[in-house]
Scaffold this motif. Structure first.
Motif, PDB file in Angstrom:
ATOM      1  N   ALA A   1       0.723  -1.244   0.066  1.00 55.47           N
ATOM      2  CA  ALA A   1       0.091   0.161  -0.064  1.00 55.47           C
ATOM      3  C   ALA A   1       0.905   1.181  -0.031  1.00 55.47           C
ATOM      4  CB  ALA A   1      -0.865   0.218   1.285  1.00 55.47           C
ATOM      5  N   ARG A   2       1.978   1.261   0.796  1.00 55.61           N
ATOM      6  CA  ARG A   2       2.947   2.195   0.860  1.00 55.61           C
ATOM      7  C   ARG A   2       3.530   2.497  -0.423  1.00 55.61           C
ATOM      8  NH1 ARG A   2       6.163   0.933   5.518  1.00 55.61           N
ATOM      9  NH2 ARG A   2       4.452   1.161   6.772  1.00 55.61           N
ATOM     10  N   SER A   3       3.881   1.459  -0.905  1.00 58.75           N
ATOM     11  CA  SER A   3       4.562   1.748  -2.348  1.00 58.75           C
ATOM     12  C   SER A   3       3.673   2.026  -3.453  1.00 58.75           C
ATOM     13  CB  SER A   3       5.482   0.474  -2.438  1.00 58.75           C
ATOM     14  OG  SER A   3       5.310   0.214  -3.763  1.00 58.75           O
ATOM     15  N   LEU A   4       2.452   1.642  -3.262  1.00 55.37           N
ATOM     16  CA  LEU A   4       1.595   1.913  -4.453  1.00 55.37           C
ATOM     17  C   LEU A   4       1.206   3.677  -4.250  1.00 55.37           C
ATOM     18  CD1 LEU A   4      -1.130  -0.776  -4.441  1.00 55.37           C
ATOM     19  CD2 LEU A   4       0.495  -0.351  -6.149  1.00 55.37           C
ATOM     20  N   ARG A   5       1.216   4.092  -2.973  1.00 47.04           N
ATOM     21  CA  ARG A   5       0.800   5.464  -2.541  1.00 47.04           C
ATOM     22  C   ARG A   5       2.056   6.243  -2.978  1.00 47.04           C
ATOM     23  NH1 ARG A   5      -3.159   7.280  -0.281  1.00 47.04           N
ATOM     24  NH2 ARG A   5      -3.587   5.684   1.038  1.00 47.04           N
ATOM     25  N   LYS A   6       3.130   5.860  -2.915  1.00 47.81           N
ATOM     26  CA  LYS A   6       4.378   6.637  -3.201  1.00 47.81           C
ATOM     27  C   LYS A   6       4.380   6.885  -4.727  1.00 47.81           C
ATOM     28  CE  LYS A   6       9.166   7.269  -1.836  1.00 47.81           C
ATOM     29  NZ  LYS A   6      10.433   6.748  -1.310  1.00 47.81           N
ATOM     30  N   THR A   7       4.019   5.857  -5.525  1.00 47.84           N
ATOM     31  CA  THR A   7       4.108   5.628  -7.018  1.00 47.84           C
ATOM     32  C   THR A   7       2.944   6.838  -7.544  1.00 47.84           C
ATOM     33  OG1 THR A   7       4.529   3.560  -6.875  1.00 47.84           O
ATOM     34  CG2 THR A   7       4.065   4.415  -8.955  1.00 47.84           C
ATOM     35  N   LEU A   8       1.838   6.813  -6.921  1.00 49.26           N
ATOM     36  CA  LEU A   8       0.715   7.724  -7.076  1.00 49.26           C
ATOM     37  C   LEU A   8       1.243   9.129  -6.877  1.00 49.26           C
ATOM     38  CD1 LEU A   8      -2.287   7.577  -8.016  1.00 49.26           C
ATOM     39  CD2 LEU A   8      -3.015   7.637  -5.734  1.00 49.26           C
ATOM     40  N   ASP A   9       1.642   9.539  -5.758  1.00 49.71           N
ATOM     41  CA  ASP A   9       2.173  10.632  -5.316  1.00 49.71           C
ATOM     42  C   ASP A   9       2.926  11.042  -6.088  1.00 49.71           C
ATOM     43  OD1 ASP A   9       1.890  10.291  -1.727  1.00 49.71           O
ATOM     44  OD2 ASP A   9       0.376  10.460  -3.424  1.00 49.71           O
ATOM     45  N   ASN A  10       3.945  10.393  -6.572  1.00 52.43           N
ATOM     46  CA  ASN A  10       5.152  10.665  -7.771  1.00 52.43           C
ATOM     47  C   ASN A  10       4.487  11.226  -8.786  1.00 52.43           C
ATOM     48  OD1 ASN A  10       6.963  10.640  -5.399  1.00 52.43           O
ATOM     49  ND2 ASN A  10       7.728   8.453  -6.101  1.00 52.43           N
ATOM     50  N   SER A  11       3.483  10.372  -9.131  1.00 49.90           N
ATOM     51  CA  SER A  11       2.934  10.842 -10.700  1.00 49.90           C
ATOM     52  C   SER A  11       1.767  11.883 -10.513  1.00 49.90           C
ATOM     53  CB  SER A  11       2.300   9.751 -11.436  1.00 49.90           C
ATOM     54  OG  SER A  11       1.147   9.189 -10.370  1.00 49.90           O
ATOM     55  N   ALA A  12       2.035  12.579  -9.539  1.00 47.92           N
ATOM     56  CA  ALA A  12       1.106  13.842  -9.429  1.00 47.92           C
ATOM     57  C   ALA A  12       0.893  14.544 -10.629  1.00 47.92           C
ATOM     58  CB  ALA A  12       1.179  14.645  -8.168  1.00 47.92           C
ATOM     59  N   PRO A  13      -0.365  14.990 -11.014  1.00 50.86           N
ATOM     60  CA  PRO A  13      -0.186  15.831 -12.260  1.00 50.86           C
ATOM     61  C   PRO A  13       0.171  17.017 -12.018  1.00 50.86           C
ATOM     62  CG  PRO A  13      -2.545  15.617 -11.345  1.00 50.86           C
ATOM     63  CD  PRO A  13      -1.457  14.796 -10.453  1.00 50.86           C
ATOM     64  N   SER A  14       1.057  17.444 -13.039  1.00 50.48           N
ATOM     65  CA  SER A  14       1.667  19.042 -12.857  1.00 50.48           C
ATOM     66  C   SER A  14       0.348  19.785 -12.769  1.00 50.48           C
ATOM     67  CB  SER A  14       2.452  19.407 -13.741  1.00 50.48           C
ATOM     68  OG  SER A  14       1.893  19.302 -15.299  1.00 50.48           O
ATOM     69  N   THR A  15       0.488  21.115 -12.104  1.00 53.04           N
ATOM     70  CA  THR A  15      -0.604  22.081 -12.110  1.00 53.04           C
ATOM     71  C   THR A  15      -0.074  23.010 -13.025  1.00 53.04           C
ATOM     72  OG1 THR A  15       0.773  22.911 -10.196  1.00 53.04           O
ATOM     73  CG2 THR A  15      -1.283  21.990  -9.632  1.00 53.04           C
ATOM     74  N   GLY A  16      -1.009  23.728 -13.490  1.00 59.12           N
ATOM     75  CA  GLY A  16      -0.817  24.884 -14.693  1.00 59.12           C
ATOM     76  C   GLY A  16      -0.397  24.139 -15.784  1.00 59.12           C
ATOM     77  N   ALA A  17       0.294  24.980 -16.819  1.00 58.51           N
ATOM     78  CA  ALA A  17       0.349  24.594 -18.091  1.00 58.51           C
ATOM     79  C   ALA A  17       1.008  23.451 -18.378  1.00 58.51           C
ATOM     80  CB  ALA A  17       1.169  25.493 -18.923  1.00 58.51           C
ATOM     81  N   PRO A  18       0.721  22.413 -19.512  1.00 60.62           N
ATOM     82  CA  PRO A  18       1.391  21.204 -19.621  1.00 60.62           C
ATOM     83  C   PRO A  18       2.669  21.520 -19.927  1.00 60.62           C
ATOM     84  CG  PRO A  18      -0.273  21.571 -21.143  1.00 60.62           C
ATOM     85  CD  PRO A  18      -0.386  22.436 -20.246  1.00 60.62           C
ATOM     86  N   LYS A  19       3.795  20.539 -19.384  1.00 62.28           N
ATOM     87  CA  LYS A  19       5.049  20.697 -19.763  1.00 62.28           C
ATOM     88  C   LYS A  19       5.352  20.207 -21.229  1.00 62.28           C
ATOM     89  CE  LYS A  19       6.430  19.504 -15.229  1.00 62.28           C
ATOM     90  NZ  LYS A  19       6.617  18.243 -14.234  1.00 62.28           N
ATOM     91  N   ALA A  20       5.864  21.229 -21.853  1.00 59.13           N
ATOM     92  CA  ALA A  20       6.447  20.815 -23.333  1.00 59.13           C
ATOM     93  C   ALA A  20       7.663  19.670 -23.086  1.00 59.13           C
ATOM     94  CB  ALA A  20       6.974  22.049 -23.866  1.00 59.13           C
ATOM     95  N   LEU A  21       7.485  18.530 -23.701  1.00 56.62           N
ATOM     96  CA  LEU A  21       8.570  17.887 -23.427  1.00 56.62           C
ATOM     97  C   LEU A  21       9.505  17.934 -24.564  1.00 56.62           C
ATOM     98  CD1 LEU A  21       6.935  14.337 -22.725  1.00 56.62           C
ATOM     99  CD2 LEU A  21       8.092  15.798 -21.064  1.00 56.62           C
ATOM    100  N   ALA A  22      10.940  18.293 -24.030  1.00 54.36           N
ATOM    101  CA  ALA A  22      11.995  18.551 -24.914  1.00 54.36           C
ATOM    102  C   ALA A  22      12.192  17.381 -25.910  1.00 54.36           C
ATOM    103  CB  ALA A  22      13.243  18.880 -23.949  1.00 54.36           C
ATOM    104  N   PRO A  23      12.432  17.505 -27.138  1.00 56.37           N
ATOM    105  CA  PRO A  23      12.873  16.741 -27.966  1.00 56.37           C
ATOM    106  C   PRO A  23      14.149  15.936 -27.763  1.00 56.37           C
ATOM    107  CG  PRO A  23      13.361  18.842 -29.105  1.00 56.37           C
ATOM    108  CD  PRO A  23      12.888  19.222 -27.690  1.00 56.37           C
ATOM    109  N   LEU A  24      14.137  14.641 -27.789  1.00 54.59           N
ATOM    110  CA  LEU A  24      15.343  14.017 -27.480  1.00 54.59           C
ATOM    111  C   LEU A  24      16.230  13.898 -28.618  1.00 54.59           C
ATOM    112  CD1 LEU A  24      14.947  11.156 -24.904  1.00 54.59           C
ATOM    113  CD2 LEU A  24      16.072  13.136 -24.564  1.00 54.59           C
TER     114      LEU A  24
END
Ligand SMILES: Nc1ncnc2c1ncn2[C@@H]1O[C@H](COP(=O)(O)OP(=O)(O)O)[C@@H](O)[C@H]1O
Ligand SMILES: [Mg+2]
Length: 329
Positions: free
Chosen positions: A40-63
């Motif tokens: 449960a703890r590890s699932l929650r950590k994963t979920l917290d880490n994938s928190a949606p960014s607030t504000g404008a979506p990030k422009a992903l830099a081209p690789l």
């Protein structure tokens, strides 16, 4: 709800963030109720880490495809930590917000003939968030992070080192990224050290010249544990010098709350904050983790004050051992 039903709901919510989170939350709660605390703890950590960014979506830099030339000397790190995982002083938050704004309006600024701040030096004792912050910063910017493997760059034949440095910088000039040079003091120190080979000193000088000239597409971040003793010739090459200090009582308080955010405890965290002054974040994290582990080992639902005290004592023991080692040096 049966596990299968929840899984179906989770899949059906794909793309709808709020719904997805609600179902994920339900799964976590069910696991908690089944006493699968670690999962449960590890699932929650994963979920917290994938928190949606607030504000404008990030422009992903081209690789840009990894040029063979730099491939041996830089390692790509996938940034996972977000600003929710780091405690920063208010003044550092200001600096980073300013840098992010500047980066986003970079083209406008350059059009006015002005330079965008892009070369940063992170200073401070070990375990106070220099590496973590570089990662969070990259994440916030939507840039990939590349860590320079300084030992690889240097330990090859001395004659080749300068060429290696050039490859790394050539890479950073083209690839929008956060290029992270850790333990930069190791390099900078050798400039002074007369016992070092002349060739190495020349290389370090050429590295400084590279730093001077480069206009990275993203950011060059160098980190050092040294402070005042660092050569002024090194300082002035950076657009910003940012300090990462050990946490004060208020920040320790916040950090303890962060470490125990999903953990049940039966003691007052705040009472321990004053005992932890002088410790780094990394040490406080180790104490917290050890305390949590004790409760898991004893199959107790809550972490107790004794768990925490024991873990703190362990850290004290470890420290005094290390101090003896250092004295023996
Ligand atoms: N300011 C901070 N806020 C939250 N956690 C921190 C902070 N500084 C350090 N930590 C914890 O300690 C670990 C080690 O920190 P790190 O960034 O590697 O320190 P440094 O690079 O300054 O030696 C991190 O992974 C994190 O778990
Ligand atoms: Mg580090």
């Amino acid at each position: 709800m049966a596990r299968g039903e929840l899984m179906k709901k989770l899949l059906a919510s794909y793309g709808r963030d709020e719904e997805f989170r609600a179902v994920a939350e339900q799964i976590i709660v069910e696991e908690e109720q089944k006493n699968n605390r670690v999962l449960a703890r590890s699932l929650r950590k994963t979920l917290d880490n994938s928190a949606p960014s607030t504000g404008a979506p990030k422009a992903l830099a081209p690789l840009i495809p990894f040029p063979d030339a730099a491939g041996d000397f830089v390692e790509r790190i996938e940034p996972v930590h977000t600003k929710n995982d780091i405690i920063l002083s208010a003044s550092n938050i200001n600096v980073f917000q300013g840098l992010i704004q500047e980066f986003k309006r970079g083209e406008d600024i350059r059009r006015h003939g002005l330079a965008v701040r892009s070369k940063l030096l992170f200073c401070g004792p070990p375990g106070c968030g220099k590496t973590l912050c570089a990662e969070v910063f990259a994440n916030e910017l939507g840039l990939p992070m590349f860590v320079v493997k300084i030992d690889r760059v240097i330990s090859s034949y001395l004659g080749e080192t300068a060429a290696n440095v050039r490859k790394v910088f050539e890479f950073a000039r083209k690839q929008p990224c956060v290029l992270f040079l850790d333990e930069f003091d190791a390099l900078a120190r050798s400039r002074e050290d007369s016992t070092e080979h002349n060739e190495l000193r020349r290389v370090v000088n050429s590295l400084l010249i590279f730093i001077d000239r480069i206009r990275p597409k993203g950011f060059l971040v160098a980190a050092t544990n040294l402070d005042q003793t660092l050569d002024p010739a090194v300082w002035r090459r950076f657009d910003e010098v940012i300090w990462f200090d050990k946490p004060n009582a208020a920040m320790i308080d916040r950090y303890l709350k962060l470490n125990f955010r999903n953990i049940e405890i039966d003691f007052d965290l705040h009472k321990y904050a004053s005992h932890l002054e002088g410790y780094s974040y990394a040490e406080i994290e180790r104490i917290s983790t050890q305390a949590i582990k004790s409760s898991i080992i004893d199959r107790r639902k809550k972490v107790s004050g004794d768990d925490f005290k024991q873990a703190l004592n362990d850290e004290v023991r470890r420290r005094s051992g290390l101090a003896r080692l250092n004295q023996a040096d």
